[in-house]
Scaffold this motif. Structure first.
Motif, PDB file in Angstrom:
ATOM      1  N   ILE A  67       0.823  -1.218   0.000  1.00  0.00           N
ATOM      2  CA  ILE A  67       0.000   0.000   0.000  1.00  0.00           C
ATOM      3  C   ILE A  67       0.856   1.268   0.000  1.00  0.00           C
ATOM      4  O   ILE A  67       0.324   2.371   0.042  1.00  0.00           O
ATOM      5  N   GLY A  68       2.183   1.098  -0.038  1.00  0.00           N
ATOM      6  CA  GLY A  68       3.049   2.267  -0.179  1.00  0.00           C
ATOM      7  C   GLY A  68       3.591   2.812   1.121  1.00  0.00           C
ATOM      8  O   GLY A  68       3.987   3.985   1.186  1.00  0.00           O
ATOM      9  N   LYS A  69       3.653   1.987   2.170  1.00  0.00           N
ATOM     10  CA  LYS A  69       4.131   2.472   3.475  1.00  0.00           C
ATOM     11  C   LYS A  69       5.575   2.979   3.397  1.00  0.00           C
ATOM     12  O   LYS A  69       5.882   4.083   3.850  1.00  0.00           O
ATOM     13  N   SER A  70       6.444   2.145   2.856  1.00  0.00           N
ATOM     14  CA  SER A  70       7.879   2.466   2.880  1.00  0.00           C
ATOM     15  C   SER A  70       8.203   3.705   2.059  1.00  0.00           C
ATOM     16  O   SER A  70       8.902   4.611   2.526  1.00  0.00           O
ATOM     17  N   GLU A 112     -10.057  -1.583  -0.346  1.00  0.00           N
ATOM     18  CA  GLU A 112      -8.824  -0.882   0.025  1.00  0.00           C
ATOM     19  C   GLU A 112      -7.799  -1.188  -1.067  1.00  0.00           C
ATOM     20  O   GLU A 112      -7.248  -2.279  -1.127  1.00  0.00           O
ATOM     21  N   ILE A 113      -7.585  -0.208  -1.952  1.00  0.00           N
ATOM     22  CA  ILE A 113      -6.709  -0.418  -3.104  1.00  0.00           C
ATOM     23  C   ILE A 113      -5.269  -0.081  -2.710  1.00  0.00           C
ATOM     24  O   ILE A 113      -4.981   1.056  -2.313  1.00  0.00           O
ATOM     25  N   TYR A 138      -0.943  -0.705  -6.953  1.00  0.00           N
ATOM     26  CA  TYR A 138      -1.803  -1.140  -8.053  1.00  0.00           C
ATOM     27  C   TYR A 138      -2.654  -0.005  -8.600  1.00  0.00           C
ATOM     28  O   TYR A 138      -3.004   0.000  -9.794  1.00  0.00           O
ATOM     29  N   PHE A 139      -2.976   0.969  -7.749  1.00  0.00           N
ATOM     30  CA  PHE A 139      -3.684   2.142  -8.268  1.00  0.00           C
ATOM     31  C   PHE A 139      -2.768   2.917  -9.217  1.00  0.00           C
ATOM     32  O   PHE A 139      -3.201   3.346 -10.299  1.00  0.00           O
ATOM     33  N   ALA A 140      -1.505   3.081  -8.811  1.00  0.00           N
ATOM     34  CA  ALA A 140      -0.550   3.785  -9.675  1.00  0.00           C
ATOM     35  C   ALA A 140      -0.349   3.020 -10.980  1.00  0.00           C
ATOM     36  O   ALA A 140      -0.289   3.624 -12.063  1.00  0.00           O
ATOM     37  N   PHE A 141      -0.243   1.683 -10.891  1.00  0.00           N
ATOM     38  CA  PHE A 141      -0.106   0.878 -12.106  1.00  0.00           C
ATOM     39  C   PHE A 141      -1.291   1.102 -13.034  1.00  0.00           C
ATOM     40  O   PHE A 141      -1.142   1.183 -14.256  1.00  0.00           O
ATOM     41  N   THR A 142      -2.489   1.200 -12.449  1.00  0.00           N
ATOM     42  CA  THR A 142      -3.699   1.401 -13.250  1.00  0.00           C
ATOM     43  C   THR A 142      -3.631   2.718 -14.017  1.00  0.00           C
ATOM     44  O   THR A 142      -3.873   2.757 -15.241  1.00  0.00           O
ATOM     45  N   VAL A 143      -3.304   3.798 -13.323  1.00  0.00           N
ATOM     46  CA  VAL A 143      -3.229   5.110 -13.975  1.00  0.00           C
ATOM     47  C   VAL A 143      -2.113   5.124 -15.009  1.00  0.00           C
ATOM     48  O   VAL A 143      -2.283   5.650 -16.121  1.00  0.00           O
ATOM     49  N   GLU A 144      -0.977   4.542 -14.659  1.00  0.00           N
ATOM     50  CA  GLU A 144       0.147   4.496 -15.603  1.00  0.00           C
ATOM     51  C   GLU A 144      -0.227   3.709 -16.859  1.00  0.00           C
ATOM     52  O   GLU A 144       0.100   4.127 -17.980  1.00  0.00           O
ATOM     53  N   TYR A 179      -3.257   3.210   5.490  1.00  0.00           N
ATOM     54  CA  TYR A 179      -4.279   2.583   4.654  1.00  0.00           C
ATOM     55  C   TYR A 179      -3.977   2.802   3.172  1.00  0.00           C
ATOM     56  O   TYR A 179      -3.274   3.738   2.784  1.00  0.00           O
ATOM     57  N   GLY A 180      -4.582   1.941   2.359  1.00  0.00           N
ATOM     58  CA  GLY A 180      -4.586   2.163   0.927  1.00  0.00           C
ATOM     59  C   GLY A 180      -5.713   3.108   0.567  1.00  0.00           C
ATOM     60  O   GLY A 180      -6.243   3.838   1.410  1.00  0.00           O
ATOM     61  N   ILE A 181      -6.127   3.074  -0.679  1.00  0.00           N
ATOM     62  CA  ILE A 181      -7.190   3.950  -1.169  1.00  0.00           C
ATOM     63  C   ILE A 181      -8.537   3.302  -0.875  1.00  0.00           C
ATOM     64  O   ILE A 181      -8.795   2.168  -1.270  1.00  0.00           O
TER      65      ILE A 181
END
Length: 318
Positions: free
Chosen positions: A51-54, A269-270, A274-280, A200-202
Motif C-alpha cells: 500500500i506504499g508504506k515504505s 482498500e486499493i 496497483y492504483f498507480a499501475f492502473t493510472v500508468e 491505509y490504501g485507497i
C-alpha cells in the motif's frame, strides 16, 4: 506550447519512480512530525502489503527536517529474513544499508561500535542532536533484534543523542507488540512501540480524487516545465479542460464492479502500487493508441493489467 521531447522510457510514469502526496501520506507526515519533534523514541507504522508504506515514509522524511528548521540525519535499513538471526548478520546488513564506506570486521561488537560511532557522529552534526532510524520489514524483528537495538539506543543516549526508531511493517507488528506486552517486555515497548500509526490504501472516492488531482497538478516532468503527467499523456484533452480528477467516481465504481465480478467481498482498500499501475497503464496505452481521453474500456483494461485482481484474490486466500 509544444510537448517536451523526452526519450522513451525516461518519464517517471514509465519508470514508476515517483511518490504522490496522497491523503494518507499527509496524515503519516503529520504523525511522524509529532513523533520526531517530541523526541519520541519509537513508533510502529503498519498496514497491509503493497500500500506504499515504505515509499511514503521516505517521502515524508524528506520534508520533516525542513519543517523542524534543522537537518536531521536519517538512516534506513531493512530487516532481512534469516532462518537463524544473529548479531553479525543484523549489524552487517545495517552497515551495508547505511553504505558504510569502510570494510567492517565481522566481530559483532566491532560492527556495533561502527554503527554507534556513525550515528553519534552524524547526530552531533545536527544542532538538534537527533537521529532517525527507519527499519523496513519490521514485522520480522524478534526479541533478539530489539535487544540489540536497545544496546545501540542506550549508547546514543549516553552520548546525549536522541534516537527515534520508525518500525515499518505489516499488521503482524501489532501482534508482535501484544506478545511483548504479555511477556512484560517493557524495555522494548517503552522504547520502540509506544506509538502506532495504521497506514491505509485507497478506500474512498475522495482518496481517488486526491490522487488523480496530483497527476493533474502536482506531479510534472521535466520539473518546473508546467507539464503535469496528465497534460503530457493527454495534451489535447488537457488543453480543452479535461482532468483525471473528474474520473474519480467512475474509477471508484469500476474497482467495486470488478471486485464483485471476481467474488471479492471484503471492503475496498486499493494498494497504492496497483492504483498507480492502473493510472500508468491508462496513460501509456492512451498515448500509444493516440486516445483523446481515457474511456471506460481503457480504464477497465488498465485495472486488469495492473495485477490488482490477482493480488486481491491471493490476499483473500491468505
Amino acid at each position: 506550447m509544444n510537448r517536451p521531447s523526452i526519450p522513451n522510457g525516461v518519464h517517471p510514469v514509465e519508470q514508476g519512480h515517483y511518490v504522490l502526496p496522497t491523503r494518507e501520506v499527509l496524515k503519516l507526515m503529520e504523525t511522524l512530525m509529532k513523533t520526531v519533534s517530541n523526541r519520541s523514541p519509537g513508533i510502529i507504522v503498519y498496514g497491509r502489503p503493497r500500500i506504499g508504506k515504505s515509499s511514503s515514509i521516505q517521502f515524508a522524511m524528506r520534508y520533516i527536517p525542513e519543517k523542524l528548521g534543522a537537518p536531521i540525519p536519517i538512516f534506513s535499513t531493512s530487516c532481512n529474513l534469516y532462518r537463524m538471526p544473529s548479531e553479525e548478520k543484523f549489524f552487517l546488513d545495517m552497515l551495508n544499508d547505511f553504505k558504510f564506506p569502510f570494510p567492517s570486521k565481522r566481530k559483532p561488537s566491532n560492527m556495533r561500535s561502527q554503527i554507534v560511532n556513525l550515528l553519534i557522529e552524524q547526530g552531533e552534526k545536527s544542532k538538534l542532536r537527533r537521529v532517525v532510524l527507519i527499519i523496513d520489514e519490521a514485522h520480522r524483528l524478534t526479541e533478539l533484534h530489539y535487544n540489540w537495538l536497545i544496546d545501540i539506543y542506550n549508547e546514543l543516549d549516553r552520548a546525549k543523542i536522541s534516537l527515534t526508531v520508525i518500525s515499518v511493517g505489516q499488521e503482524e507488528l501489532l501482534s508482535r507488540r501484544t506478545f511483548f506486552l504479555e511477556q512484560k517486555k517493557s524495555q522494548i515497548i517503552g522504547r520502540f512501540m509506544t506509538k502506532e500509526h495504521q497506514f491505509y490504501g485507497i478506500r474512498t472516492i475522495e482518496d481517488i480524487k486526491f490522487c488523480l488531482k496530483c497527476y493533474d497538478q502536482v506531479s510534472e516532468y521535466p520539473e518546473g516545465s508546467g507539464w503535469s503527467f496528465t497534460r503530457y499523456y493527454f495534451p489535447k484533452a488537457f488543453e480543452e479542460g479535461h482532468r483525471l480528477e473528474k474520473c474519480a467516481a467512475d474509477l471508484y465504481s469500476l474497482f467495486k464492479d470488478i471486485r464483485r465480478e471476481y467474488g471479492l467481498s471484503k471492503s475496498l482498500e486499493i494498494p497504492m502500487e496497483y492504483f498507480a499501475f492502473t493510472v500508468e497503464n491508462a496513460m501509456k496505452q492512451g498515448c500509444a493508441d493516440d486516445i483523446y481521453w481515457p474511456t471506460q474500456d481503457l480504464w477497465k483494461n488498465a485495472v486488469k493489467d495492473s495485477g490488482y485482481i490477482e493480488s486481491e484474490i491471493y490476499m483473500a486466500l491468505a
